[in-house]
Design a protein around this motif. Structure first.
Motif, PDB file in Angstrom:
ATOM      1  N   LEU A 183      -4.015  -2.963  -0.783  1.00 54.00           N
ATOM      2  CA  LEU A 183      -4.863  -1.818  -1.309  1.00 54.00           C
ATOM      3  C   LEU A 183      -5.660  -2.892  -0.939  1.00 54.00           C
ATOM      4  O   LEU A 183      -6.828  -1.966  -0.735  1.00 54.00           O
ATOM      5  CB  LEU A 183      -3.631  -0.959  -1.981  1.00 54.00           C
ATOM      6  CG  LEU A 183      -3.205  -0.148  -1.668  1.00 54.00           C
ATOM      7  CD1 LEU A 183      -2.788   0.626  -3.725  1.00 54.00           C
ATOM      8  CD2 LEU A 183      -4.045   1.190  -1.179  1.00 54.00           C
ATOM      9  N   THR A 184      -5.453  -3.407  -1.429  1.00 56.43           N
ATOM     10  CA  THR A 184      -6.956  -4.111  -2.384  1.00 56.43           C
ATOM     11  C   THR A 184      -7.909  -4.461  -1.163  1.00 56.43           C
ATOM     12  O   THR A 184      -8.753  -4.115  -1.339  1.00 56.43           O
ATOM     13  CB  THR A 184      -7.343  -5.535  -2.821  1.00 56.43           C
ATOM     14  OG1 THR A 184      -6.134  -5.003  -3.961  1.00 56.43           O
ATOM     15  CG2 THR A 184      -8.130  -6.037  -3.434  1.00 56.43           C
ATOM     16  N   LEU A 185      -7.219  -5.087   0.315  1.00 52.75           N
ATOM     17  CA  LEU A 185      -7.822  -5.555   1.461  1.00 52.75           C
ATOM     18  C   LEU A 185      -8.281  -4.058   1.910  1.00 52.75           C
ATOM     19  O   LEU A 185      -9.603  -4.212   2.479  1.00 52.75           O
ATOM     20  CB  LEU A 185      -7.052  -5.891   2.107  1.00 52.75           C
ATOM     21  CG  LEU A 185      -6.647  -7.571   1.797  1.00 52.75           C
ATOM     22  CD1 LEU A 185      -5.180  -8.207   2.716  1.00 52.75           C
ATOM     23  CD2 LEU A 185      -7.506  -8.479   2.277  1.00 52.75           C
ATOM     24  N   MET A 191       3.867   1.448  -6.392  1.00 53.87           N
ATOM     25  CA  MET A 191       3.022   0.078  -7.571  1.00 53.87           C
ATOM     26  C   MET A 191       2.843   0.461  -8.813  1.00 53.87           C
ATOM     27  O   MET A 191       3.104  -0.159  -9.865  1.00 53.87           O
ATOM     28  CB  MET A 191       1.233   0.437  -7.325  1.00 53.87           C
ATOM     29  CG  MET A 191       0.494  -0.873  -5.796  1.00 53.87           C
ATOM     30  SD  MET A 191      -0.785  -1.086  -6.203  1.00 53.87           S
ATOM     31  CE  MET A 191      -0.855  -2.147  -7.680  1.00 53.87           C
ATOM     32  N   ALA A 192       2.776   1.475  -8.587  1.00 52.08           N
ATOM     33  CA  ALA A 192       2.692   2.139 -10.685  1.00 52.08           C
ATOM     34  C   ALA A 192       4.185   2.506 -10.731  1.00 52.08           C
ATOM     35  O   ALA A 192       4.451   1.924 -11.947  1.00 52.08           O
ATOM     36  CB  ALA A 192       2.345   3.822 -10.529  1.00 52.08           C
ATOM     37  N   LEU A 193       5.373   2.894 -10.342  1.00 46.97           N
ATOM     38  CA  LEU A 193       6.737   2.842 -10.843  1.00 46.97           C
ATOM     39  C   LEU A 193       6.911   1.232 -10.506  1.00 46.97           C
ATOM     40  O   LEU A 193       7.849   0.935 -12.325  1.00 46.97           O
ATOM     41  CB  LEU A 193       7.554   3.494  -9.574  1.00 46.97           C
ATOM     42  CG  LEU A 193       7.274   5.240  -9.311  1.00 46.97           C
ATOM     43  CD1 LEU A 193       8.243   5.120  -7.816  1.00 46.97           C
ATOM     44  CD2 LEU A 193       8.036   5.681 -10.173  1.00 46.97           C
ATOM     45  N   HIS A 244      -4.788  -6.483 -18.102  1.00 47.58           N
ATOM     46  CA  HIS A 244      -4.501  -6.361 -16.933  1.00 47.58           C
ATOM     47  C   HIS A 244      -3.926  -4.413 -17.493  1.00 47.58           C
ATOM     48  O   HIS A 244      -4.162  -3.332 -16.920  1.00 47.58           O
ATOM     49  CB  HIS A 244      -3.376  -6.885 -16.110  1.00 47.58           C
ATOM     50  CG  HIS A 244      -3.121  -6.073 -14.621  1.00 47.58           C
ATOM     51  ND1 HIS A 244      -3.957  -6.996 -13.880  1.00 47.58           N
ATOM     52  CD2 HIS A 244      -1.717  -5.652 -14.744  1.00 47.58           C
ATOM     53  CE1 HIS A 244      -3.089  -5.896 -12.724  1.00 47.58           C
ATOM     54  NE2 HIS A 244      -2.110  -5.376 -13.111  1.00 47.58           N
ATOM     55  N   LEU A 245      -2.631  -4.609 -18.543  1.00 50.16           N
ATOM     56  CA  LEU A 245      -2.415  -3.531 -18.829  1.00 50.16           C
ATOM     57  C   LEU A 245      -3.172  -2.371 -19.868  1.00 50.16           C
ATOM     58  O   LEU A 245      -2.800  -1.098 -19.396  1.00 50.16           O
ATOM     59  CB  LEU A 245      -1.225  -4.168 -20.012  1.00 50.16           C
ATOM     60  CG  LEU A 245      -0.430  -5.336 -19.778  1.00 50.16           C
ATOM     61  CD1 LEU A 245       1.292  -5.099 -20.916  1.00 50.16           C
ATOM     62  CD2 LEU A 245       0.271  -4.264 -17.947  1.00 50.16           C
ATOM     63  N   SER A 246      -4.113  -2.611 -20.163  1.00 52.82           N
ATOM     64  CA  SER A 246      -5.076  -1.732 -20.677  1.00 52.82           C
ATOM     65  C   SER A 246      -5.177  -0.824 -19.824  1.00 52.82           C
ATOM     66  O   SER A 246      -5.115   0.617 -19.898  1.00 52.82           O
ATOM     67  CB  SER A 246      -5.903  -2.476 -21.560  1.00 52.82           C
ATOM     68  OG  SER A 246      -6.912  -2.898 -20.657  1.00 52.82           O
ATOM     69  N   ALA A 301      -9.024   3.845  -0.917  1.00 53.92           N
ATOM     70  CA  ALA A 301      -7.281   4.441  -2.495  1.00 53.92           C
ATOM     71  C   ALA A 301      -7.761   4.104  -3.665  1.00 53.92           C
ATOM     72  O   ALA A 301      -9.287   3.777  -4.123  1.00 53.92           O
ATOM     73  CB  ALA A 301      -6.432   3.678  -2.415  1.00 53.92           C
ATOM     74  N   CYS A 302      -7.483   4.934  -4.606  1.00 55.49           N
ATOM     75  CA  CYS A 302      -8.352   5.686  -6.126  1.00 55.49           C
ATOM     76  C   CYS A 302      -8.084   4.462  -6.723  1.00 55.49           C
ATOM     77  O   CYS A 302      -6.328   3.762  -6.478  1.00 55.49           O
ATOM     78  CB  CYS A 302      -7.815   6.902  -6.252  1.00 55.49           C
ATOM     79  SG  CYS A 302      -8.324   7.145  -7.785  1.00 55.49           S
ATOM     80  N   THR A 303      -8.171   3.400  -7.644  1.00 56.09           N
ATOM     81  CA  THR A 303      -8.145   2.788  -8.209  1.00 56.09           C
ATOM     82  C   THR A 303      -8.266   2.868 -10.115  1.00 56.09           C
ATOM     83  O   THR A 303      -8.669   2.284 -11.026  1.00 56.09           O
ATOM     84  CB  THR A 303      -8.110   1.197  -8.598  1.00 56.09           C
ATOM     85  OG1 THR A 303      -9.636   1.429  -8.231  1.00 56.09           O
ATOM     86  CG2 THR A 303      -7.916   0.816  -7.405  1.00 56.09           C
TER      87      THR A 303
HETATM   88  C1  HEM Z   1       3.539  -8.544 -15.988  1.00 60.27           C
HETATM   89  C2  HEM Z   1       3.281  -8.385 -14.718  1.00 60.27           C
HETATM   90  C3  HEM Z   1       2.162  -6.947 -14.252  1.00 60.27           C
HETATM   91  C4  HEM Z   1       2.860  -5.835 -14.934  1.00 60.27           C
HETATM   92  C5  HEM Z   1       3.006  -5.496 -15.790  1.00 60.27           C
HETATM   93  C6  HEM Z   1       1.527  -5.018 -14.014  1.00 60.27           C
HETATM   94  C7  HEM Z   1       1.330  -4.118 -14.664  1.00 60.27           C
HETATM   95  C8  HEM Z   1       1.272  -2.786 -13.432  1.00 60.27           C
HETATM   96  C9  HEM Z   1       0.691  -1.010 -13.617  1.00 60.27           C
HETATM   97  C10 HEM Z   1       1.557  -0.104 -14.556  1.00 60.27           C
HETATM   98  C11 HEM Z   1      -0.039  -1.351 -12.407  1.00 60.27           C
HETATM   99  C12 HEM Z   1      -0.333   0.422 -12.331  1.00 60.27           C
HETATM  100  C13 HEM Z   1      -0.429   1.049 -11.403  1.00 60.27           C
HETATM  101  C14 HEM Z   1      -1.746   2.301 -11.078  1.00 60.27           C
HETATM  102  O1  HEM Z   1      -2.610   1.664 -10.957  1.00 60.27           O
HETATM  103  O2  HEM Z   1      -1.287   3.681 -10.743  1.00 60.27           O
HETATM  104  C15 HEM Z   1      -0.532  -2.064 -12.015  1.00 60.27           C
HETATM  105  C16 HEM Z   1      -2.097  -2.087 -10.808  1.00 60.27           C
HETATM  106  C17 HEM Z   1      -2.122  -2.877 -10.958  1.00 60.27           C
HETATM  107  N1  HEM Z   1      -1.616  -4.299 -10.927  1.00 60.27           N
HETATM  108 FE1  HEM Z   1      -0.129  -5.024 -11.556  1.00 60.27          FE
HETATM  109  N2  HEM Z   1       1.246  -5.648 -13.276  1.00 60.27           N
HETATM  110  C18 HEM Z   1       1.397  -7.242 -13.405  1.00 60.27           C
HETATM  111  C19 HEM Z   1       1.026  -8.048 -12.292  1.00 60.27           C
HETATM  112  C20 HEM Z   1       0.368  -7.699 -11.018  1.00 60.27           C
HETATM  113  C21 HEM Z   1      -0.154  -8.763 -10.256  1.00 60.27           C
HETATM  114  C22 HEM Z   1       0.909 -10.344 -10.343  1.00 60.27           C
HETATM  115  C23 HEM Z   1      -0.382  -8.528  -9.274  1.00 60.27           C
HETATM  116  C24 HEM Z   1      -1.561  -8.918  -7.882  1.00 60.27           C
HETATM  117  C25 HEM Z   1      -0.941 -10.480  -8.054  1.00 60.27           C
HETATM  118  C26 HEM Z   1      -1.357  -7.401  -9.220  1.00 60.27           C
HETATM  119  C27 HEM Z   1      -1.842  -6.477  -9.550  1.00 60.27           C
HETATM  120  C28 HEM Z   1      -2.653  -5.005  -9.082  1.00 60.27           C
HETATM  121  C29 HEM Z   1      -3.361  -4.130  -8.839  1.00 60.27           C
HETATM  122  C30 HEM Z   1      -4.536  -4.614  -7.659  1.00 60.27           C
HETATM  123  C31 HEM Z   1      -3.567  -2.675  -9.645  1.00 60.27           C
HETATM  124  C32 HEM Z   1      -4.242  -1.842  -9.554  1.00 60.27           C
HETATM  125  C33 HEM Z   1      -5.242  -1.766 -10.370  1.00 60.27           C
HETATM  126  C34 HEM Z   1      -5.665  -0.337 -10.004  1.00 60.27           C
HETATM  127  O3  HEM Z   1      -5.782   0.316  -9.371  1.00 60.27           O
HETATM  128  O4  HEM Z   1      -6.889   0.214 -11.094  1.00 60.27           O
HETATM  129  N3  HEM Z   1      -0.744  -6.216 -11.111  1.00 60.27           N
HETATM  130  N4  HEM Z   1      -0.069  -3.791 -12.611  1.00 60.27           N
END
Ligand code: HEM
Ligand code: FES
Lengths: 248, 234
Positions: free
Chosen positions: B81-83, B18-20, B177-179, A213-215
């Motif tokens: 997804l990661t797996l 995930m995005a929502l 993460h947020l950036s 999938a796309c990241t």
């Molecule tokens: C305050 C907590 C968190 C916030 C605000 C947050 C927010 C977000 C948002 C907005 C996305 C974007 C989705 C997208 O790619 O379209 C994202 C992606 C992601 N998050 Fe979080 N997240 C949080 C916690 C976590 C936790 C606890 C995990 C895993 C244990 C996690 C793992 C991921 C992963 C793997 C992605 C996908 C990144 C990618 O597609 O490159 N996040 N997160």
């Protein structure tokens, strides 16, 4: 120049491969990368050894057959350049150059540097076309198309299906390829009819083939020899969602 | 209903979930930060705000469950997804050089996981208060009534250097993460276009910087002794 080539050798699909070092002593800077490999293969054959298998066809950057990861980047990472268009002037005397195949579960290695990319063909068969029932040849300019829309469709259609996007992506995702194929139709009136259905079908086949999938890391966009933009992926996501949520 | 399972199990559908859920969490993170910055307005203001949040148990628990559900979905989908993504390349490259990807965009699961670990600690620390049971006893007297003294708890909490530094480090990782995440969410939900891409690309990093600065000033200012403890508190 003298080069050390560190090349992936793998006898067949299920064999275990490994990197093997080869030395070439007088590589001309005017050679293309593939010509350099031709020279190496002649040398190997003269020594009674097995030649290195690699894919190529047009050697002019339009067919999408050549597919080598050179020094860690698909097609060597030169802007808008396929492997066959890479020339040896980009390398220096004494360099160690690594050469690997595209690596993806959906692209199994057949031999050495040649991979099986028929997964892309199956994605196209699932709906990457415009269904037209036979009839009279339509008049060429009967349907007016806005210039900017036609330009976007042409940008997407520049995709040569080489698979560099899959090779570059850390998830081996095919989304740039699939979105380009959806994009080349969705901006044209003939393609709009099946727009949402096409997105659903191509994505389903893409998933079934085992691409990741796309990241949104955009390595695909950086690796694309035709500079296909990742905004086509956003369009595909939009069509896929709309197709699933808004269609009966 | 087959369309729903098809959607949730597809690569794009999973990412959209995930995005929502991520956007819900981002909204919470920003709101939580703005609320907590009232610590700089003093004991009276922060404790009143805390009392307000606690006043309607029904609403409070509805929001908590909604957040928990979003968080669980986000973590579940990201793990799945990661797996899947790792399985898509069983034989790794001997030499792979990133082109446009960044450390952040390649390590979302790592930064996400650190956030998960931190959040667990944070809830135990300030919400359930098992790490410091004495926080339960902190109250402020308002006329004949008493209310929980959140202000004193926070100031005492961050006067412990190890705790303050832990929070700062966790916020930096949340910022990473947020950036990537916020900009990414636009793309995933299909809201990106070549016209708006220069903007959506910046929304993530800018929001992340604001969230990090807003959140780290609290532990840092308190650790530096800039936020006074009320007289008589321990
Ligand atoms: C305050 C907590 C968190 C916030 C605000 C947050 C927010 C977000 C948002 C907005 C996305 C974007 C989705 C997208 O790619 O379209 C994202 C992606 C992601 N998050 Fe979080 N997240 C949080 C916690 C976590 C936790 C606890 C995990 C895993 C244990 C996690 C793992 C991921 C992963 C793997 C992605 C996908 C990144 C990618 O597609 O490159 N996040 N997160
Ligand atoms: S061989 Fe045809 S594009 Fe390189």
């Amino acid at each position: 120049m003298k080069l050390t080539l560190r090349i992936w050798r793998q006898h067949h699909r299920t064999a275990k491969g490994e990197m093997v070092d080869y030395h070439l002593d007088d590589v001309s800077e005017h050679m293309s990368f593939l010509e350099m490999l031709d020279v190496l293969n002649e040398k190997l054959l003269a020594e009674g050894k097995d030649a290195i298998a690699f894919d190529h066809d047009c050697r002019e950057g339009i067919c999408g057959a050549c597919s080598l990861v050179i020094n860690g980047k698909p097609h060597g990472g030169f802007p808008n350049t396929t492997t066959c268009q890479v020339h040896m002037r980009h390398f220096n005397d004494g360099d160690v150059v690594t050469v690997e195949p595209w690596r993806a579960n959906a692209f199994p290695v057949l031999k050495d540097l040649v991979v099986d990319r028929t997964a892309f063909d199956r994605v196209m068969h699932s709906g990457g076309f415009v269904s037209v029932n036979t009839g009279g040849t339509p008049d060429a300019n009967a349907i007016p198309i806005a210039k900017n829309e036609a330009d976007i469709a042409m940008d997407a259609a520049a995709c040569i299906g080489c698979g560099a996007c899959v090779a570059a992506c850390k998830n081996a995702s095919a989304m740039l390829f699939v979105s380009a194929k959806i994009g080349q139709f969705r901006h044209l009136p003939q393609g709009k009819v099946e727009q949402l259905d096409r997105a659903k079908r191509l994505v389903a086949q893409m998933d079934a083939e085992g691409f990741g999938a796309c990241t949104n890391t955009y390595d695909c966009e950086g690796a694309c020899p035709k500079s296909i933009s990742a905004t086509f992926i956003a369009e595909m996501n939009r069509d896929f969602l709309k197709g699933n949520l808004c269609e009966p | 209903m087959r369309w729903l399972t098809n959607l949730a199990t597809s690569s794009i559908g999973a990412k959209v979930l995930m995005a929502l859920t991520g956007v819900v969490l981002v909204a919470f993170v920003v709101g939580h930060m703005i609320g907590n910055l009232q610590v700089f307005a003093g004991r009276e203001v922060l404790n009143h705000y805390a009392e307000l949040l606690q006043s309607n148990r029904g609403v409070l628990w509805a929001i908590r469950l909604f957040l928990l559900g979003s968080f669980a979905t986000h973590v579940f989908m990201s793990s799945r997804l990661t797996l899947q993504n790792q399985a898509a390349r069983p034989v790794p490259y001997v030499n792979q050089v990133p082109i446009k990807s960044t450390f952040t965009s390649r390590n979302m699961w790592v930064t996400g996981f650190v956030v998960l670990a931190f959040l667990t600690f944070h809830l135990l620390h300030f919400t359930v208060r098992v790490t410091h049971p004495e926080y339960q006893q902190l109250v402020e007297h308002v006329g004949p009534e008493t209310r929980p003294d959140v202000y004193t708890m926070v100031v005492m909490g961050f006067r412990e250097p190890v705790v303050a530094i832990t929070y700062v480090v966790a916020m930096l990782l949340l910022g990473l993460h947020l950036s990537h995440a916020i900009s990414s969410a636009f793309q995933t939900m299909g809201l990106n276009t070549s016209k708006y891409r220069p903007i959506t690309e910046k929304v993530g990093p800018v929001t992340a910087v604001i969230v990090v600065i807003g959140n780290v000033t609290m532990p840092l200012a308190i650790l530096a002794g800039k936020v006074p403890l009320p007289p008589g508190a321990f």
